[in-house]
Write a protein that holds these residues in place. Structure first.
Motif, PDB file in Angstrom:
ATOM      1  N   THR A  59       4.041  11.687  14.412  1.00  0.00           N
ATOM      2  CA  THR A  59       3.661  11.306  13.050  1.00  0.00           C
ATOM      3  C   THR A  59       2.227  11.718  12.768  1.00  0.00           C
ATOM      4  OG1 THR A  59       5.157   9.428  13.148  1.00  0.00           O
ATOM      5  CG2 THR A  59       3.554   9.438  11.364  1.00  0.00           C
ATOM      6  N   ALA A  60       2.085  12.666  11.831  1.00  0.00           N
ATOM      7  CA  ALA A  60       0.756  13.033  11.334  1.00  0.00           C
ATOM      8  C   ALA A  60       0.590  12.344   9.987  1.00  0.00           C
ATOM      9  CB  ALA A  60       0.648  14.549  11.244  1.00  0.00           C
ATOM     10  N   SER A  61       0.178  13.056   8.968  1.00  0.00           N
ATOM     11  CA  SER A  61      -0.021  12.468   7.637  1.00  0.00           C
ATOM     12  C   SER A  61      -0.270  13.603   6.657  1.00  0.00           C
ATOM     13  CB  SER A  61      -1.232  11.541   7.652  1.00  0.00           C
ATOM     14  OG  SER A  61      -1.557  11.117   6.336  1.00  0.00           O
ATOM     15  N   TYR A 114      -9.909   9.374  10.141  1.00  0.00           N
ATOM     16  CA  TYR A 114      -8.437   9.305  10.187  1.00  0.00           C
ATOM     17  C   TYR A 114      -7.853  10.708  10.001  1.00  0.00           C
ATOM     18  CZ  TYR A 114      -3.647   8.007   8.795  1.00  0.00           C
ATOM     19  OH  TYR A 114      -2.273   7.902   8.710  1.00  0.00           O
ATOM     20  N   ARG A 141       6.191  -9.338  17.314  1.00  0.00           N
ATOM     21  CA  ARG A 141       6.705  -8.291  16.419  1.00  0.00           C
ATOM     22  C   ARG A 141       7.797  -7.492  17.127  1.00  0.00           C
ATOM     23  NH1 ARG A 141       1.622  -7.653  13.737  1.00  0.00           N
ATOM     24  NH2 ARG A 141       0.715  -6.250  15.264  1.00  0.00           N
ATOM     25  N   ILE A 174       7.237   2.415   9.269  1.00  0.00           N
ATOM     26  CA  ILE A 174       8.070   3.620   9.392  1.00  0.00           C
ATOM     27  C   ILE A 174       8.845   3.606  10.715  1.00  0.00           C
ATOM     28  CG2 ILE A 174       7.980   6.140   9.628  1.00  0.00           C
ATOM     29  CD1 ILE A 174       5.387   6.008   7.825  1.00  0.00           C
ATOM     30  N   THR A 223       7.746  -1.141  15.854  1.00  0.00           N
ATOM     31  CA  THR A 223       7.994  -2.553  15.570  1.00  0.00           C
ATOM     32  C   THR A 223       7.759  -2.942  14.112  1.00  0.00           C
ATOM     33  OG1 THR A 223       5.724  -3.052  16.268  1.00  0.00           O
ATOM     34  CG2 THR A 223       7.466  -3.254  17.932  1.00  0.00           C
ATOM     35  N   VAL A 253      -0.328   0.057   4.557  1.00  0.00           N
ATOM     36  CA  VAL A 253      -0.803   0.201   3.176  1.00  0.00           C
ATOM     37  C   VAL A 253      -1.060  -1.176   2.554  1.00  0.00           C
ATOM     38  CG1 VAL A 253      -0.114   1.017   0.876  1.00  0.00           C
ATOM     39  CG2 VAL A 253       0.079   2.510   2.858  1.00  0.00           C
ATOM     40  N   GLY A 272       4.955  -1.266  21.231  1.00  0.00           N
ATOM     41  CA  GLY A 272       3.968  -1.803  20.287  1.00  0.00           C
ATOM     42  C   GLY A 272       3.160  -2.850  21.022  1.00  0.00           C
ATOM     43  N   TRP A 321       3.437  11.059   2.827  1.00  0.00           N
ATOM     44  CA  TRP A 321       2.555  10.616   1.735  1.00  0.00           C
ATOM     45  C   TRP A 321       2.343   9.113   1.925  1.00  0.00           C
ATOM     46  CZ3 TRP A 321      -0.629  12.156  -1.877  1.00  0.00           C
ATOM     47  CH2 TRP A 321      -0.893  11.340  -2.994  1.00  0.00           C
ATOM     48  N   ILE A 322       1.525   8.493   1.081  1.00  0.00           N
ATOM     49  CA  ILE A 322       1.275   7.045   1.156  1.00  0.00           C
ATOM     50  C   ILE A 322       2.613   6.306   1.094  1.00  0.00           C
ATOM     51  CG2 ILE A 322       0.197   5.085  -0.007  1.00  0.00           C
ATOM     52  CD1 ILE A 322      -1.822   7.342  -1.098  1.00  0.00           C
ATOM     53  N   ASP A 367       2.167  -5.983  19.914  1.00  0.00           N
ATOM     54  CA  ASP A 367       2.408  -7.395  19.610  1.00  0.00           C
ATOM     55  C   ASP A 367       3.814  -7.811  20.078  1.00  0.00           C
ATOM     56  OD1 ASP A 367       1.216  -9.640  17.507  1.00  0.00           O
ATOM     57  OD2 ASP A 367       3.398  -9.660  17.720  1.00  0.00           O
ATOM     58  N   GLY A 376       5.075   2.553  18.225  1.00  0.00           N
ATOM     59  CA  GLY A 376       4.859   1.972  16.894  1.00  0.00           C
ATOM     60  C   GLY A 376       6.196   1.727  16.229  1.00  0.00           C
TER      61      GLY A 376
HETATM   62  N1  LIG Z   1       1.864   4.152   5.628  1.00  0.00           N
HETATM   63  C1  LIG Z   1       1.321   5.306   5.243  1.00  0.00           C
HETATM   64  O1  LIG Z   1       0.910   5.474   4.075  1.00  0.00           O
HETATM   65  C2  LIG Z   1       1.225   6.445   6.201  1.00  0.00           C
HETATM   66  C3  LIG Z   1       1.016   7.733   5.669  1.00  0.00           C
HETATM   67  C4  LIG Z   1       0.901   8.795   6.554  1.00  0.00           C
HETATM   68  C5  LIG Z   1       1.016   8.593   7.913  1.00  0.00           C
HETATM   69  N2  LIG Z   1       1.215   7.316   8.396  1.00  0.00           N
HETATM   70  C6  LIG Z   1       1.327   7.163   9.843  1.00  0.00           C
HETATM   71  O2  LIG Z   1       2.594   6.609  10.135  1.00  0.00           O
HETATM   72  C7  LIG Z   1       2.538   5.916  11.382  1.00  0.00           C
HETATM   73  C8  LIG Z   1       3.174   4.546  11.222  1.00  0.00           C
HETATM   74  O3  LIG Z   1       2.391   3.832  10.281  1.00  0.00           O
HETATM   75  P1  LIG Z   1       2.976   2.681   9.339  1.00  0.00           P
HETATM   76  O4  LIG Z   1       2.533   2.994   7.980  1.00  0.00           O
HETATM   77  O5  LIG Z   1       4.408   2.433   9.631  1.00  0.00           O
HETATM   78  O6  LIG Z   1       2.023   1.485   9.826  1.00  0.00           O
HETATM   79  P2  LIG Z   1       2.310   0.055  10.466  1.00  0.00           P
HETATM   80  O7  LIG Z   1       3.362  -0.656   9.703  1.00  0.00           O
HETATM   81  O8  LIG Z   1       0.970  -0.550  10.617  1.00  0.00           O
HETATM   82  O9  LIG Z   1       2.930   0.397  11.884  1.00  0.00           O
HETATM   83  C9  LIG Z   1       2.151   0.866  12.934  1.00  0.00           C
HETATM   84  C10 LIG Z   1       2.916   0.679  14.219  1.00  0.00           C
HETATM   85  O10 LIG Z   1       2.125   1.186  15.284  1.00  0.00           O
HETATM   86  C11 LIG Z   1       1.951   0.155  16.267  1.00  0.00           C
HETATM   87  N3  LIG Z   1       0.662   0.357  16.921  1.00  0.00           N
HETATM   88  C12 LIG Z   1      -0.580   0.367  16.384  1.00  0.00           C
HETATM   89  N4  LIG Z   1      -1.500   0.546  17.343  1.00  0.00           N
HETATM   90  C13 LIG Z   1      -0.823   0.664  18.518  1.00  0.00           C
HETATM   91  C14 LIG Z   1      -1.204   0.850  19.866  1.00  0.00           C
HETATM   92  N5  LIG Z   1      -2.496   0.934  20.239  1.00  0.00           N
HETATM   93  N6  LIG Z   1      -0.237   0.933  20.808  1.00  0.00           N
HETATM   94  C15 LIG Z   1       1.064   0.832  20.465  1.00  0.00           C
HETATM   95  N7  LIG Z   1       1.498   0.638  19.224  1.00  0.00           N
HETATM   96  C16 LIG Z   1       0.553   0.552  18.251  1.00  0.00           C
HETATM   97  C17 LIG Z   1       2.054  -1.159  15.477  1.00  0.00           C
HETATM   98  O11 LIG Z   1       2.418  -2.260  16.292  1.00  0.00           O
HETATM   99  P3  LIG Z   1       1.297  -3.233  16.957  1.00  0.00           P
HETATM  100  O12 LIG Z   1       0.237  -3.447  15.901  1.00  0.00           O
HETATM  101  O13 LIG Z   1       2.037  -4.468  17.339  1.00  0.00           O
HETATM  102  O14 LIG Z   1       0.776  -2.484  18.138  1.00  0.00           O
HETATM  103  C18 LIG Z   1       3.193  -0.789  14.526  1.00  0.00           C
HETATM  104  O15 LIG Z   1       4.436  -0.894  15.189  1.00  0.00           O
HETATM  105  C19 LIG Z   1       1.063   5.892  11.780  1.00  0.00           C
HETATM  106  O16 LIG Z   1       0.823   6.915  12.732  1.00  0.00           O
HETATM  107  C20 LIG Z   1       0.344   6.208  10.478  1.00  0.00           C
HETATM  108  O17 LIG Z   1      -0.915   6.787  10.696  1.00  0.00           O
HETATM  109  C21 LIG Z   1       1.335   6.244   7.570  1.00  0.00           C
END
Ligand SMILES: NC(=O)c1ccc[n+]([C@@H]2O[C@H](COP(=O)([O-])OP(=O)(O)OC[C@H]3O[C@@H](n4cnc5c(N)ncnc54)[C@H](OP(=O)(O)O)[C@@H]3O)[C@@H](O)[C@H]2O)c1
Length: 260
Positions: free
Chosen positions: A141-143, A157, A43, A19, A16, A195, A38, A188-189, A40, A14
């Motif tokens: 990465t948890a949450s 989730y 991306r 975070i 690409t 988001v 990732g 956090w968010i 895509d 993840g």
């Molecule tokens: N943003 C928040 O508020 C938040 C809070 C707590 C925890 N988190 C956690 O932080 C992590 C990163 O999230 P983010 O907020 O940065 O979201 P994001 O911008 O949607 O990034 C998610 C990343 O994971 C990749 N991904 C998704 N499904 C995948 C798969 N099956 N195989 C390989 N790669 C995959 C996506 O690329 P592709 O779609 O191209 O595969 C992208 O690079 C996640 O584990 C999320 O649960 C986020």
């Protein structure tokens, strides 16, 4: 700080967008060579370009829920760079916010396959390389969801992220003798494409999330990246298995209000 980071290798699932991408960019800026997984392709190519020095960046198209693709990501990283020092096990999806009764079987399958099986498969294939090098550092990465406070609109989730915390503790203990440290980061968010999707790109919805945090704002990917890099770079030799909240105290604030 550890000895020179220049030339170390980090694998980031993840990596690409959001975070993961900021962590990749900040690691590369400190001389670490990064491999990003990732699904895509476009991306991924954009992520490599954003690193600037392409000799420090590799993208391997990967769906972490597919074992053969995870195996290929790990093998291509090792073939390209000669080994792995750091793993940021970060790929994840949000699923569907709302009552559990609205979740289809497909949504539940996807959440478990990516957020839990993907984390396990990545560990399964990276750990042998860290053992071979006698050490390494892993951040999963948890949450904040899935730690201690209940979130009725994110039952599935939250369950996947609670699983990541359990995995972190067990792998930390299981591989302590191999000099491998394992942490979970609990953001956090955070202002990422995830988001944006959850809020329908509405800035007032993001602001509402922010106002429920003691800091008055949502986190930035940079806030989370600073903590992840500190786990990779500091000499915390006797520490492992910890979950690090990056939430300005929001979880404890919520517990305080629940118990008041
Ligand atoms: N943003 C928040 O508020 C938040 C809070 C707590 C925890 N988190 C956690 O932080 C992590 C990163 O999230 P983010 O907020 O940065 O979201 P994001 O911008 O949607 O990034 C998610 C990343 O994971 C990749 N991904 C998704 N499904 C995948 C798969 N099956 N195989 C390989 N790669 C995959 C996506 O690329 P592709 O779609 O191209 O595969 C992208 O690079 C996640 O584990 C999320 O649960 C986020």
């Amino acid at each position: 700080m550890k000895e020179s980071l220049i030339g170390k290798v980090a694998l980031i699932t993840g990596g690409t967008t959001g975070i993961g991408l900021v962590v990749a960019q900040q690691l590369a800026a400190r001389g670490v060579r990064v491999a990003m997984g990732g699904r895509d392709q476009l991306r991924g190519e954009a992520a490599v370009r954003s690193i600037g020095d392409v000799s420090k960046a590799l993208f391997v198209q990967t769906d972490v829920s597919d074992e053969s693709q995870v195996q290929a990501l790990v093998q291509q990283t090792v073939n390209h760079y000669g080994g792995i020092d750091f793993l940021f096990n970060n790929a994840g999806i949000e699923g569907l916010l709302g009552p559990l009764t609205t979740n289809t079987e497909h949504v539940l399958d996807q959440l478990l396959a990516i957020n839990v099986k993907g984390v396990l498969l990545t560990l399964k294939h990276v750990l042998p390389h860290l053992i071979e090098r006698t050490g390494g550092i892993i951040v999963n990465t948890a949450s904040f969801v899935g730690t201690t406070v209940p979130f009725p609109d994110a039952v599935a989730y939250g369950a996947t992220k609670a699983a990541v915390l359990s995995i972190t503790r067990s792998v930390a203990l299981g591989y302590a003798n191999d000099q491998i440290q394992v942490y979970a980061v609990c953001p956090w968010i955070t202002d990422t494409p995830m988001v944006d999707r959850l809020t329908g790109h509405q800035s007032d919805a993001k602001a509402a999330f922010g106002s429920s945090n003691p800091s008055g704002r949502i986190a930035t990917p940079e806030d989370i990246a600073h903590v992840v890099l500190s786990l990779f770079f500091q000499e915390l030799d006797l520490q492992s298995g910890d979950a690090v909240l990056v939430d300005s105290g929001a979880v404890w604030n919520k517990i305080h209000h629940l118990s008041a």
